[in-house]
Design a protein around this motif. Sequence first.
Motif, PDB file in Angstrom:
ATOM      1  N   ARG A 240       0.799  -1.230   0.000  1.00 38.96           N
ATOM      2  CA  ARG A 240       0.000   0.000   0.000  1.00 38.96           C
ATOM      3  C   ARG A 240       0.836   1.288   0.000  1.00 38.96           C
ATOM      4  NH1 ARG A 240      -5.588   1.284  -0.554  1.00 38.96           N
ATOM      5  NH2 ARG A 240      -6.101   3.097   0.725  1.00 38.96           N
ATOM      6  N   HIS A 241       1.992   1.258   0.655  1.00 40.57           N
ATOM      7  CA  HIS A 241       2.663   2.491   1.047  1.00 40.57           C
ATOM      8  C   HIS A 241       3.900   2.801   0.213  1.00 40.57           C
ATOM      9  CE1 HIS A 241       0.745   1.592   5.230  1.00 40.57           C
ATOM     10  NE2 HIS A 241      -0.110   2.191   4.414  1.00 40.57           N
ATOM     11  N   ASN A 242       4.503   3.966   0.509  1.00 37.73           N
ATOM     12  CA  ASN A 242       5.794   4.298  -0.091  1.00 37.73           C
ATOM     13  C   ASN A 242       6.913   3.792   0.814  1.00 37.73           C
ATOM     14  OD1 ASN A 242       5.842   6.144   2.028  1.00 37.73           O
ATOM     15  ND2 ASN A 242       6.494   7.856   0.756  1.00 37.73           N
ATOM     16  N   ALA A 243       8.152   4.125   0.500  1.00 31.82           N
ATOM     17  CA  ALA A 243       9.281   3.589   1.261  1.00 31.82           C
ATOM     18  C   ALA A 243       9.333   4.109   2.692  1.00 31.82           C
ATOM     19  CB  ALA A 243      10.591   3.902   0.539  1.00 31.82           C
ATOM     20  N   ASN A 244       8.610   5.187   2.980  1.00 23.38           N
ATOM     21  CA  ASN A 244       8.510   5.697   4.346  1.00 23.38           C
ATOM     22  C   ASN A 244       7.362   5.053   5.125  1.00 23.38           C
ATOM     23  OD1 ASN A 244      10.692   7.434   4.373  1.00 23.38           O
ATOM     24  ND2 ASN A 244       9.515   9.205   3.666  1.00 23.38           N
ATOM     25  N   GLY A 245       6.661   4.114   4.484  1.00 24.11           N
ATOM     26  CA  GLY A 245       5.530   3.469   5.147  1.00 24.11           C
ATOM     27  C   GLY A 245       4.306   4.342   5.233  1.00 24.11           C
ATOM     28  N   VAL A 246       4.119   5.227   4.246  1.00 27.85           N
ATOM     29  CA  VAL A 246       3.008   6.177   4.243  1.00 27.85           C
ATOM     30  C   VAL A 246       2.116   5.933   3.033  1.00 27.85           C
ATOM     31  CG1 VAL A 246       2.372   8.634   4.103  1.00 27.85           C
ATOM     32  CG2 VAL A 246       4.344   7.926   5.486  1.00 27.85           C
ATOM     33  N   ASP A 247       0.821   5.963   3.240  1.00 31.85           N
ATOM     34  CA  ASP A 247      -0.164   5.886   2.163  1.00 31.85           C
ATOM     35  C   ASP A 247      -0.176   7.238   1.453  1.00 31.85           C
ATOM     36  OD1 ASP A 247      -2.442   5.842   0.562  1.00 31.85           O
ATOM     37  OD2 ASP A 247      -3.672   4.806   2.051  1.00 31.85           O
ATOM     38  N   LEU A 248       0.306   7.269   0.221  1.00 36.12           N
ATOM     39  CA  LEU A 248       0.391   8.540  -0.499  1.00 36.12           C
ATOM     40  C   LEU A 248      -0.975   9.188  -0.679  1.00 36.12           C
ATOM     41  CD1 LEU A 248       3.077   7.834  -3.250  1.00 36.12           C
ATOM     42  CD2 LEU A 248       3.362   8.863  -0.992  1.00 36.12           C
ATOM     43  N   ASN A 249      -2.013   8.379  -0.785  1.00 36.69           N
ATOM     44  CA  ASN A 249      -3.347   8.954  -0.967  1.00 36.69           C
ATOM     45  C   ASN A 249      -3.987   9.373   0.357  1.00 36.69           C
ATOM     46  OD1 ASN A 249      -5.212   9.841  -2.882  1.00 36.69           O
ATOM     47  ND2 ASN A 249      -6.516   8.042  -2.602  1.00 36.69           N
ATOM     48  N   ARG A 250      -3.158   9.616   1.347  1.00 37.28           N
ATOM     49  CA  ARG A 250      -3.581  10.258   2.595  1.00 37.28           C
ATOM     50  C   ARG A 250      -2.647  11.407   2.949  1.00 37.28           C
ATOM     51  NH1 ARG A 250      -6.886   7.395   1.072  1.00 37.28           N
ATOM     52  NH2 ARG A 250      -8.120   5.809   2.184  1.00 37.28           N
ATOM     53  N   ASP A 251      -1.800  11.805   1.994  1.00 34.38           N
ATOM     54  CA  ASP A 251      -0.783  12.831   2.268  1.00 34.38           C
ATOM     55  C   ASP A 251      -1.019  14.125   1.508  1.00 34.38           C
ATOM     56  OD1 ASP A 251       1.764  13.475   3.602  1.00 34.38           O
ATOM     57  OD2 ASP A 251       2.604  13.519   1.582  1.00 34.38           O
ATOM     58  N   TRP A 252      -2.210  14.284   0.908  1.00 30.41           N
ATOM     59  CA  TRP A 252      -2.455  15.448   0.069  1.00 30.41           C
ATOM     60  C   TRP A 252      -2.911  16.681   0.848  1.00 30.41           C
ATOM     61  CZ3 TRP A 252      -0.627  15.380  -4.746  1.00 30.41           C
ATOM     62  CH2 TRP A 252      -0.346  14.138  -5.321  1.00 30.41           C
ATOM     63  N   GLN A 253      -2.735  16.635   2.159  1.00 28.38           N
ATOM     64  CA  GLN A 253      -2.858  17.836   2.996  1.00 28.38           C
ATOM     65  C   GLN A 253      -1.520  18.169   3.645  1.00 28.38           C
ATOM     66  OE1 GLN A 253      -6.128  16.965   5.750  1.00 28.38           O
ATOM     67  NE2 GLN A 253      -7.357  18.546   4.760  1.00 28.38           N
ATOM     68  N   ALA A 254      -0.838  17.133   4.133  1.00 30.37           N
ATOM     69  CA  ALA A 254       0.427  17.345   4.844  1.00 30.37           C
ATOM     70  C   ALA A 254       1.594  17.590   3.884  1.00 30.37           C
ATOM     71  CB  ALA A 254       0.722  16.140   5.734  1.00 30.37           C
ATOM     72  N   PHE A 255       1.584  16.909   2.724  1.00 26.10           N
ATOM     73  CA  PHE A 255       2.652  17.018   1.726  1.00 26.10           C
ATOM     74  C   PHE A 255       4.021  16.711   2.336  1.00 26.10           C
ATOM     75  CE2 PHE A 255      -0.699  20.075   0.553  1.00 26.10           C
ATOM     76  CZ  PHE A 255      -1.107  19.511  -0.640  1.00 26.10           C
ATOM     77  N   LYS A 256       4.069  15.687   3.163  1.00 23.72           N
ATOM     78  CA  LYS A 256       5.325  15.307   3.806  1.00 23.72           C
ATOM     79  C   LYS A 256       6.147  14.340   2.966  1.00 23.72           C
ATOM     80  CE  LYS A 256       3.820  16.001   8.604  1.00 23.72           C
ATOM     81  NZ  LYS A 256       3.625  15.356   9.928  1.00 23.72           N
ATOM     82  N   GLN A 257       5.512  13.667   2.023  1.00 26.86           N
ATOM     83  CA  GLN A 257       6.218  12.674   1.213  1.00 26.86           C
ATOM     84  C   GLN A 257       6.725  13.309  -0.082  1.00 26.86           C
ATOM     85  OE1 GLN A 257       6.857   9.846   2.818  1.00 26.86           O
ATOM     86  NE2 GLN A 257       5.710  10.927   4.416  1.00 26.86           N
ATOM     87  N   PRO A 258       7.952  12.997  -0.488  1.00 27.95           N
ATOM     88  CA  PRO A 258       8.520  13.661  -1.662  1.00 27.95           C
ATOM     89  C   PRO A 258       7.731  13.411  -2.946  1.00 27.95           C
ATOM     90  CG  PRO A 258       9.887  11.802  -0.974  1.00 27.95           C
ATOM     91  CD  PRO A 258       8.891  12.036   0.118  1.00 27.95           C
ATOM     92  N   GLU A 259       7.092  12.246  -3.043  1.00 25.94           N
ATOM     93  CA  GLU A 259       6.311  11.952  -4.242  1.00 25.94           C
ATOM     94  C   GLU A 259       5.123  12.907  -4.373  1.00 25.94           C
ATOM     95  OE1 GLU A 259       8.055   8.069  -2.568  1.00 25.94           O
ATOM     96  OE2 GLU A 259       6.981   9.809  -1.759  1.00 25.94           O
ATOM     97  N   VAL A 260       4.410  13.104  -3.274  1.00 23.45           N
ATOM     98  CA  VAL A 260       3.249  14.009  -3.265  1.00 23.45           C
ATOM     99  C   VAL A 260       3.701  15.458  -3.415  1.00 23.45           C
ATOM    100  CG1 VAL A 260       1.396  14.889  -1.798  1.00 23.45           C
ATOM    101  CG2 VAL A 260       1.788  12.423  -1.968  1.00 23.45           C
TER     102      VAL A 260
END
Length: 392
Positions: A240-260
Motif C-alpha cells: 500500500r505504502h511508499n518507502a517511508n511506510g506512508v499511504d500517499l493517498n492520505r498525504d495530500w494535505q500534509a505534503f510530507k512525502q517527496p512523491e506528493v
Amino acid sequence: MKLLFRLCYLLCFFQVTADACEAGGIKVNTDFDGASSANLLTECMIDIENQHIRLTFQPENTPINNSPWYAFKISSQQPQNVSVKISIVNGSHRYHPKYSVDGKHWLPLTFTTSDEYLEFKLHSAKHPVWLAAQELITNNDYHLWAKELATHFDIKTSVLGYSVQQRPILKLISDIPQSNKWVILVGRQHPPEVTGAMALFSFAETLLSTSTLAQSFRREHNIMILPNINPDGVALGYWRHNANGVDLNRDWQAFKQPEVKAVDDALSELTTKGHHIVMAVDFHSTHNDIFYTMPHDYGIKQPYLVKNWLNLLDSKYVDFNVIQRPGNNPDRGVFKQYIADTYKVHAITYEMGDHTDRAFIKQFAVDAANTFMQSMLTAQHDQLHLIAKPND
C-alpha cells in the motif's frame, strides 16, 4: 530414526538464502523488480519429501489496507509438480494468483483457500515460473510504455521528481502552446492496484491518439500524465505504502512525502504561470468497478461536468453499470479532495475491480476517455455560449 531423518532434512536439505529459499533442487527467489522484498517474505520452507512449498508474507507496516501482495519465482533442477501454500500475516487473501513463464504474459491459476492458506499446484522446471497476486507492471514497464508512446504521439517525457529512495517519477506531457488548460492523470499511488494501471494506459493512449475527437480535445487542453508516483512501493512489492511506510493517498494535505510534494510543486508552478487545472483523474483498483466523485454541489466549477460524463458513459452499456459514488472527505488527504479544494474543479477516483476482465478494462477505458473528451468539449462550448450571450 524419524527424529534423525527430520534433523537431517532440516540441516542437509533446507537452505535459506537472501532472496528466498532453496532445497533439493527446488528454488524460490525474489530477485526481480516488483517481487516481495526480503522483509515481507517472513517464511520460505520447502518440504522435499512431500513436494510442498510454504510461504508467508507480511505487509511493510501496520495498520494497512488489506491488499496482500506477493510475487516470486519458482524453478527446479528436475521437472516436477509442487504444491504451493501461501499464508498472510495481518491480512486475508484478496487477489487471485497468476503465473507467467516470461514475466510479461499472465494466466490465472486454479486455487483453493481456507482460513489459513491459499493453495495451488504448479509444474516446475529449470526455466523459472513467475507467480504473483496480480500481473506485474514494473517501473521498467512504465519507461518502456513512455518510450513506445513517444514513437507514435507528440509527447514530452521528463522526470517530475524523485521518490524516497531516489527513483525517478515519470512525467509525460502533450501540450499545445496556445492552451493554458490542463487535465491531470495520476496512477499507482498504491502498488498492487494494477487494474487501475491498465485503465490509465488505455485512457491516456486514447487522449493522445490521432482521432478527430482527440486532436480537437488537445487543441483546447494540455495533458499531464503521471502514471506511477510510487516507484519505490512498486519496486519493493509493497501492499500500500511508499518507502517511508506512508499511504500517499492520505498525504495530500500534509505534503510530507517527496512523491506528493513533487506533484503539488508541479501543479503550483503551472498555476503561478497563469495556467489552469481543469480536471484530474486518479486511477486505482478495488473490489468492484466504481467512480468516486466530488458532490456536484460542492462549489466547484462546472458542477455537473462529471455527472454528465459518467451518465454518457453509462448509456453506452446495457449489461454494465457505471457506479458513481459522490463523497467529500476534507480531512483524509486524498488526491481528488486536494484537487477540488485547491483548484475548485472536479477530480475523480477511477477504480477498476481486482478481477474485472482485462480486455474489458481496456475497452472500457477507451470509451471512458472518448466520452470524457466529448463531455469536456461540450461543457466548454456551453460555457463560452453563456459568456457570449447578451444579458436579457
